[in-house]
Design a protein around this motif. Structure first.
Motif, PDB file in Angstrom:
ATOM      1  N   VAL A  56       0.854  -1.183   0.000  1.00  0.00           N
ATOM      2  CA  VAL A  56       0.000   0.000   0.000  1.00  0.00           C
ATOM      3  C   VAL A  56       0.892   1.235   0.000  1.00  0.00           C
ATOM      4  CG1 VAL A  56      -1.684   1.313   1.346  1.00  0.00           C
ATOM      5  CG2 VAL A  56      -1.905  -1.182   1.142  1.00  0.00           C
TER       6      VAL A  56
ATOM      7  N   ASP B 189       2.267   3.058   3.118  1.00  0.00           N
ATOM      8  CA  ASP B 189       3.202   2.401   4.036  1.00  0.00           C
ATOM      9  C   ASP B 189       4.645   2.439   3.538  1.00  0.00           C
ATOM     10  OD1 ASP B 189       0.992   1.800   5.505  1.00  0.00           O
ATOM     11  OD2 ASP B 189       0.931  -0.333   5.013  1.00  0.00           O
TER      12      ASP B 189
ATOM     13  N   ARG C  82       0.813  -3.295   4.945  1.00  0.00           N
ATOM     14  CA  ARG C  82      -0.351  -3.771   4.186  1.00  0.00           C
ATOM     15  C   ARG C  82       0.061  -4.058   2.741  1.00  0.00           C
ATOM     16  NH1 ARG C  82      -4.072   1.277   5.141  1.00  0.00           N
ATOM     17  NH2 ARG C  82      -1.977   2.221   4.980  1.00  0.00           N
ATOM     18  N   VAL C  83      -0.478  -5.160   2.206  1.00  0.00           N
ATOM     19  CA  VAL C  83      -0.170  -5.589   0.845  1.00  0.00           C
ATOM     20  C   VAL C  83      -1.483  -5.826   0.109  1.00  0.00           C
ATOM     21  CG1 VAL C  83       0.844  -7.437  -0.555  1.00  0.00           C
ATOM     22  CG2 VAL C  83       2.033  -6.623   1.509  1.00  0.00           C
ATOM     23  N   ARG C  84      -1.524  -5.383  -1.173  1.00  0.00           N
ATOM     24  CA  ARG C  84      -2.711  -5.635  -2.007  1.00  0.00           C
ATOM     25  C   ARG C  84      -2.429  -6.871  -2.843  1.00  0.00           C
ATOM     26  NH1 ARG C  84      -6.372  -1.762  -1.594  1.00  0.00           N
ATOM     27  NH2 ARG C  84      -5.740   0.331  -0.890  1.00  0.00           N
ATOM     28  N   HIS C  85      -2.977  -7.986  -2.390  1.00  0.00           N
ATOM     29  CA  HIS C  85      -2.777  -9.261  -3.076  1.00  0.00           C
ATOM     30  C   HIS C  85      -3.664  -9.325  -4.316  1.00  0.00           C
ATOM     31  CE1 HIS C  85      -2.604 -13.620  -3.696  1.00  0.00           C
ATOM     32  NE2 HIS C  85      -1.545 -13.641  -2.888  1.00  0.00           N
TER      33      HIS C  85
ATOM     34  N   GLY D 283      -6.963  -9.688  -2.101  1.00  0.00           N
ATOM     35  CA  GLY D 283      -7.259  -8.327  -1.678  1.00  0.00           C
ATOM     36  C   GLY D 283      -6.278  -7.844  -0.634  1.00  0.00           C
ATOM     37  N   LEU D 284      -6.749  -6.952   0.264  1.00  0.00           N
ATOM     38  CA  LEU D 284      -5.870  -6.349   1.262  1.00  0.00           C
ATOM     39  C   LEU D 284      -5.528  -7.366   2.356  1.00  0.00           C
ATOM     40  CD1 LEU D 284      -4.491  -3.695   2.162  1.00  0.00           C
ATOM     41  CD2 LEU D 284      -6.504  -3.292   3.614  1.00  0.00           C
TER      42      LEU D 284
ATOM     43  N   TRP E   6      -2.513  -8.144   5.699  1.00  0.00           N
ATOM     44  CA  TRP E   6      -1.459  -7.618   6.563  1.00  0.00           C
ATOM     45  C   TRP E   6      -0.335  -8.642   6.649  1.00  0.00           C
ATOM     46  CZ3 TRP E   6      -0.967  -2.935   9.165  1.00  0.00           C
ATOM     47  CH2 TRP E   6      -2.080  -2.098   9.142  1.00  0.00           C
TER      48      TRP E   6
ATOM     49  N   SER F 272      -2.828 -11.123   9.031  1.00  0.00           N
ATOM     50  CA  SER F 272      -4.163 -10.532   8.855  1.00  0.00           C
ATOM     51  C   SER F 272      -5.108 -10.946   9.971  1.00  0.00           C
ATOM     52  CB  SER F 272      -4.753 -10.966   7.500  1.00  0.00           C
ATOM     53  OG  SER F 272      -3.920 -10.569   6.444  1.00  0.00           O
TER      54      SER F 272
END
Length: 855
Positions: free
Chosen positions: A338, A341, A364-367, A371-372, A374, A399
Motif C-alpha cells: 500500500v 506504508d 499492508r499488501v494488495r494481493h 485483496g488487502l 497484513w 491478517s
C-alpha cells in the motif's frame, strides 16, 4: 649366601637404577655398575667393607639402623636420606630405599636402591680436585640427571625386549609408561608382555604384525592403537619403536608412546561437525519449500539500488508475486505494498542498514487474488565486503492477528475498570486488611522518588517488626490461633500509629512501618513502646493464652534520596540484632551495624573472587590411635588464604558463605584440592589411612559435593563425612537420606561431630547409624581432672560401644590428657598435643616422621 650374591649380581648387572645387596651387618654382597657410578667408584669396584662406611657420619648410624629394621620387617620398604662420600664430587645427597630379600622364607640380605636428591659440597666447603674449573657450577652426576629427565618425561619411554625363546621383558621404563598403560612397576618386572595388558584384541593383532615386521627389517615402526585404561577410560596412542638386534638373536625396541586422545576426539568432532553442517543445509533447503512463512534475502547495493537476491516459493505465493525467477528487482515486491506504508518502510530499511539493528515491520499488501492483507517481516542485516548490506529474513501473514487485535481493543477498554478494582484489592492483605508487600514496595519507592526529585522530605524512619514465638503458636494451638494473633497485631498497629504513618504486612509474621516524614527518632521509639504495650496484653484463643512477642529494628536517615532502598537493609540488620540479643526488644541501626553490613558486602565479593583465585585450601590435623599412638588419619579443615587478612578459619566467613550459597562450591573445591594432595602424597610414598571432612546436612543434600566425595573414596584412603550432632536424620528429607545411603554404598564412613553439644536422641543416633562419634572438646577438656566430666565421657563411650560405634576425643592438649582418655576407652585421639592443623607439605613431613617414630 654366596649363591644368593652371585644371583643378585647377575640380576642387578643390567639394571639402570643404582642397586646393591648387603648382609644384615651392612657388608656388600653385590652391586651393579650404576651403583658404582653413582658413588664415583671404578666400573669394576666391589666394596670390601660395610656400606655405611661410605656414608657421612650423621647418616651412617641411621643407615645401619634402617638395615636392621628392614631385615626384621620383610615386605616393608624404608627410606633414608643423607650425604654419601662420592669418589669425585665429595659429598652427594642421596635417598636410599631399603627392603629385605627373602629366600625360602628367610632374610638373605637387604636390597639398597639409590636415587639422586641434590649435590652437596665436601665437608670442608671445597670441591674435590679436578671436578670443575674455577667459577664453574658444581658438578652433577650426569647419569643421575639423565635418569631424572627420563623419569620425569611427559611421554612414555621404555625398552621392549623379545628373546629368541619368545619371552618378553621391559628392562627400562619411566613413570609415564606406567601411567599411560595403566600397569604397575611390579607387574612389568614380572612380565614384560603385561605392558600391553589393556590394549584391545583388535589392536594387539596389528601390534603383533608391526613387531614381527620390524624385528625382520630392523626399521622403525609406527602404530596408532588404543588402551582401555582401568581408571581413565579409552585412550588413543601413537607409538614408535626403533629395533636393534642383540648378540643372542633377540631384538630390543627403544619405544616412545604419546597419548593423542584429545587430538583424536577433536578430529572426530570436526568430522561430525562437517556432516552436521551438510545435513543442516539439506534441511534448510527443504524447510524453505514447506515452511508456512516466506524466506528472503534483500540487498542494498553500494550505488543505492535495491533487489531481492532470493525469494522462496512460499513468499511469492504469500505476496502474489507471479514472476518465477528466484532473484528479482525490489519493485516486483514494493509495487504490491500500500503506497502509504512505503515511505516509513524505506526509512526503516535505511536506518537498519546504517545502525546494523534488527529490522522488523508490519505493512499492508494488495494481493492480486485475496485483496488487502497484513504481513509482518523481520530480518537481520549483514554488511557485505563491497559496502552493501544484505538482510536475511522471513515474512508471514498477520491478517488474522490484526482482526483479533481490533476485537480485543474493545475488550481491553471494558477490562480497565475491572483492573482498577483488582489493583486495589491486590494491594491489600487478605487476612489483616493492612496493605501488603506490593503496596509497601510501591509506597516506599514513591517516598524515595519524591526525596530525590525534591518534592518530598529527605528524612525517613523505617521500623521492621517480626513476631517472636509465632511458630510455637501455630504448632501448639493451630493456624486459627496464628491468624488470630496476626489480626490482633494489625489492630494494635492501626491504634498505635498516626494518620500519616504507613504499616504493611510484608510476609508471614513480618510487618514494616514507614513513619510519616515529620517523625523523629524519639517519637518513633515512643510509637514502638505503644505497640509493645498493646502486644503485651493477654490474647486468648478457645480459652487458652496465645503467648508471643515482637522484635523491632529501627533505621533512620536524613538523606533518603541517597540511601534509597538501603534503608530496608539497615532496618533488617537492626531487627537481626534484636533477635540475637534476646528478642522482644527494639534495636536501632548504628554505625557499628553499618560497618558490619559493609564488611559483609566486601567479604561477599571477596568470597566470589576467592573461589576464582583458588584461595581455599585444606589443612590437616592428625588423629592417632589411643592404644598404640599409631597414625589413624587426619581431619581435613577448611582455611581461606586471604590476600589481605592472611589465613582465615571458617568462623570468619562461613556464615556469609552459607547465606550466599557458596558453601557447596567451597567444599567441592577443598575436596578437589585434597584429591590433588593425596596424589602428591602417593608419589612421595605416603598414603594416609583415613581422612574426614566436615559437612553440614544442607551440603550432604548437594549431589555435586556427594559425587566429589565419592571420587576421593575411590582411592586407598578411607574417607569419612563429619555431621554435626544437631543434624537429626528424623528431621531431614528423602534427599538427605538418599545421599547418605549413596555415601555409605561408596564406602564413605559417617561421623557425628561435637557429640554432647547438641540434642541428639538415642533413637536419632540409631537411625543415623554413624561409624564414629567425635566427643565435643568441651566435655573432653575437663575429663583429665574432673570426676564428673570423666563419668560423663565414660557414659558416652559406653553408649558408643553398645551401639558398635568407634569414638574420637577432640581437644587433647597434654600427655596426661591423652592417657586419661585412653584409660577411659576412647579409640582415637585428636588435639594440639599431637599436632595443630597444618598444610599438606607440613603434614606429609609430620606423618612420615610420626610413622617412623611409632614404628
Amino acid at each position: 649366601m654366596q649363591d644368593v650374591a652371585g644371583l643378585f649380581e647377575l640380576l642387578l648387572g643390567g639394571a639402570g637404577l643404582p642397586a646393591a645387596l648387603t648382609r644384615t651387618d651392612g657388608a656388600v654382597l653385590a652391586a651393579n655398575a650404576a651403583f658404582a657410578r653413582r658413588l664415583g667408584r671404578p666400573e669394576a669396584w666391589r666394596p670390601d667393607g660395610l656400606l655405611h662406611d661410605l656414608a657421612a657420619p650423621d647418616l651412617a648410624d641411621r643407615l645401619q639402623a634402617a638395615v636392621a629394621r628392614a631385615a626384621a620387617a620383610p615386605g616393608r620398604e624404608l627410606r633414608v636420606e643423607g650425604e654419601f662420600d662420592h669418589g669425585e664430587y665429595g659429598r652427594l645427597r642421596l635417598a636410599c630405599h631399603l627392603s629385605a630379600v627373602l629366600v625360602e622364607g628367610r632374610c638373605a640380605g637387604v636390597l639398597h636402591r639409590l636415587r639422586l636428591v641434590a649435590h652437596a659440597p665436601s665437608t670442608d666447603g671445597e670441591e674435590a680436585a679436578g671436578t670443575r674449573a674455577p667459577g664453574a657450577p658444581p658438578a652433577f652426576d650426569r647419569h643421575g640427571m639423565l635418569e631424572t629427565l627420563v623419569e620425569g618425561a611427559p611421554v612414555a619411554l621404555f625398552q621392549y625386549r623379545a628373546d629368541p625363546d619368545g619371552r618378553a621383558s621391559v628392562p627400562l621404563f619411566n613413570a609415564s609408561t606406567l601411567d599411560l598403560f595403566g600397569v604397575s612397576a611390579e607387574t612389568l618386572e614380572r612380565d614384560g608382555g603385561a605392558v600391553f595388558t589393556h590394549v584391545p584384541a583388535d589392536d594387539l593383532k596389528m601390534m603383533a604384525d608391526v613387531i614381527a615386521h620390524t624385528s625382520r627389517t630392523l626399521q622403525t615402526g609406527t602404530l596408532r592403537y588404543r588402551i582401555a585404561h582401568p581408571t581413565r577410560g579409552l585412550r588413543h596412542v601413537i607409538g614408535e619403536g626403533r629395533p636393534m638386534r642383540l648378540p643372542d638373536g633377540g631384538v630390543i625396541w627403544h619405544c616412545v608412546a604419546f597419548d593423542v586422545t584429545r587430538e583424536q576426539e577433536a578430529e572426530l568432532r570436526a568430522r561430525e561437525s562437517d556432516a552436521a553442517l551438510a545435513l543442516a543445509n539439506q534441511r534448510l533447503a527443504r524447510i524453505a519449500l514447506v515452511a508456512p512463512v516466506g524466506l528472503y534475502e534483500f540487498r542494498s547495493a553500494p550505488d543505492g539500488s535495491w533487489s531481492f537476491p532470493y525469494l522462496s516459493p512460499p513468499m511469492k505465493e504469500l505476496l502474489g508475486v507471479e514472476d518465477a525467477r528466484e532473484s528479482l528487482e525490489a519493485s516486483a515486491v514494493f509495487d504490491l505494498i500500500v503506497p502509504g506504508d512505503v515511505p516509513d518502510l524505506a526509512a526503516s530499511i535505511e536506518r537498519s542498514g546504517r545502525t546494523g539493528e534488527r529490522w522488523t515491520r508490519r505493512m499492508r499488501v494488495r494481493h492480486p487474488q485475496r485483496g488487502l492483507i497484513w504481513v509482518r517481516a523481520e530480518s537481520l542485516p549483514q554488511a557485505d565486503p563491497d559496502g552493501g548490506v544484505t538482510w536475511t529474513g522471513a515474512i508471514y501473514d498477520v491478517s488474522e492477528d490484526v482482526r483479533r487485535e481490533a476485537e480485543l481493543a474493545e475488550a481491553h477498554a471494558r477490562a480497565d475498570a475491572m483492573r482498577a478494582e483488582n489493583e486495589r484489592q491486590a494491594l491489600q492483605d487478605g487476612l489483616t486488611g493492612l496493605p501488603n508487600r506490593r503496596a509497601y514496595d510501591r509506597a516506599f519507592a514513591e517516598r524515595i522518588a519524591r526525596a530525590r526529585d525534591g518534592s518530598g522530605a529527605t528524612e525517613a524512619i523505617l521500623v521492621r517488626l517480626d513476631l517472636d514465638h509465632f511458630k510455637a503458636v501455630n504448632d501448639t494451638l493451630g493456624h486459627a490461633a496464628g491468624d488470630r494473633v496476626l489480626l490482633q497485631v494489625a489492630q494494635i498497629l492501626r491504634q498505635g500509629l498516626r494518620g500519616g504513618d504507613f504499616a504493611a504486612r510484608i510476609g508471614g509474621d513480618e510487618f514494616s512501618i514507614l513513619l510519616a516524614p515529620d517523625a523523629t527518632p524519639e517519637l518513633a521509639e515512643r510509637i514502638v513502646e505503644r505497640i509493645q504495650a498493646g502486644l503485651a496484653e493477654p490474647l486468648m484463643h478457645d480459652g487458652r493464652p496465645c503467648r508471643f512477642g515482637a522484635s523491632f529494628g529501627l533505621a533512620h536517615t536524613e538523606e533518603l534520596g541517597e540511601v534509597g532502598a538501603e534503608l530496608q537493609v539497615f532496618a533488617d540488620a537492626a531487627l537481626y540484632r534484636a533477635k540475637e540479643s534476646g528478642r522482644s526488644r527494639l534495636e536501632l541501626f548504628t554505625p557499628e551495624l553499618h560497618r558490619g553490613i559493609l564488611a559483609d558486602r566486601r567479604m561477599a565479593m571477596e568470597l566470589q573472587d576467592a573461589l576464582e583465585r583458588d584461595e581455599f585450601v585444606p589443612f590437616f590435623q592428625p588423629q592417632v590411635r589411643a592404644r598404640d599412638r599409631s597414625l589413624y588419619g587426619a581431619e581435613v579443615l577448611l582455611r581461606w588464604r586471604h590476600p589481605r587478612d592472611g589465613l582465615l578459619a571458617p568462623p570468619a566467613f562461613l556464615r556469609l558463605a552459607d547465606q550466599l550459597r557458596l558453601s557447596p562450591s567451597i567444599d567441592r573445591r577443598v575436596m578437589e584440592r585434597t584429591q590433588e594432595v593425596l596424589a602428591a602424597w602417593a608419589e612421595a610414598g605416603f598414603v594416609p589411612p583415613r581422612l574426614s571432612f566436615n559437612m553440614s546436612a544442607g551440603r550432604i543434600r548437594d549431589p555435586d559435593v556427594v559425587e566429589t566425595a565419592r571420587r576421593i573414596a575411590d582411592g586407598p584412603t578411607r574417607i569419612a563425612m563429619e555431621l554435626l550432632e544437631s543434624t537429626l536424620v528424623e528431621e531431614e528429607g528423602d534427599v538427605f537420606r538418599f545421599n547418605l545411603d549413596k555415601l555409605r554404598e561408596a564406602g564413605i564412613a559417617i561421623e557425628i561431630d561435637d557429640f554432647g553439644s547438641g540434642h541428639a536422641s538415642i533413637v536419632g543416633l540409631t537411625q543415623m547409624a554413624p561409624d564414629v562419634l567425635k566427643i565435643d572438646r568441651r566435655l573432653v577438656a575437663p575429663a583429665a581432672e574432673d570426676r564428673r566430666s570423666r563419668r560423663l565421657v565414660q557414659a558416652i563411650l559406653e553408649i558408643a560401644r553398645t551401639l558398635g560405634i568407634s569414638t574420637i576425643a577432640e581437644g587433647i592438649e597434654s600427655e596426661a590428657h591423652a592417657r586419661a582418655l585412653a584409660e577411659l576407652g576412647c579409640d582415637v585421639l585428636q588435639g594440639y598435643h599431637f599436632g595443630a592443623p597444618m598444610e599438606a607439605d607440613a603434614f606429609l613431613a609430620f606423618a612420615q616422621d610420626w610413622v617412623a617414630r611409632v614404628a
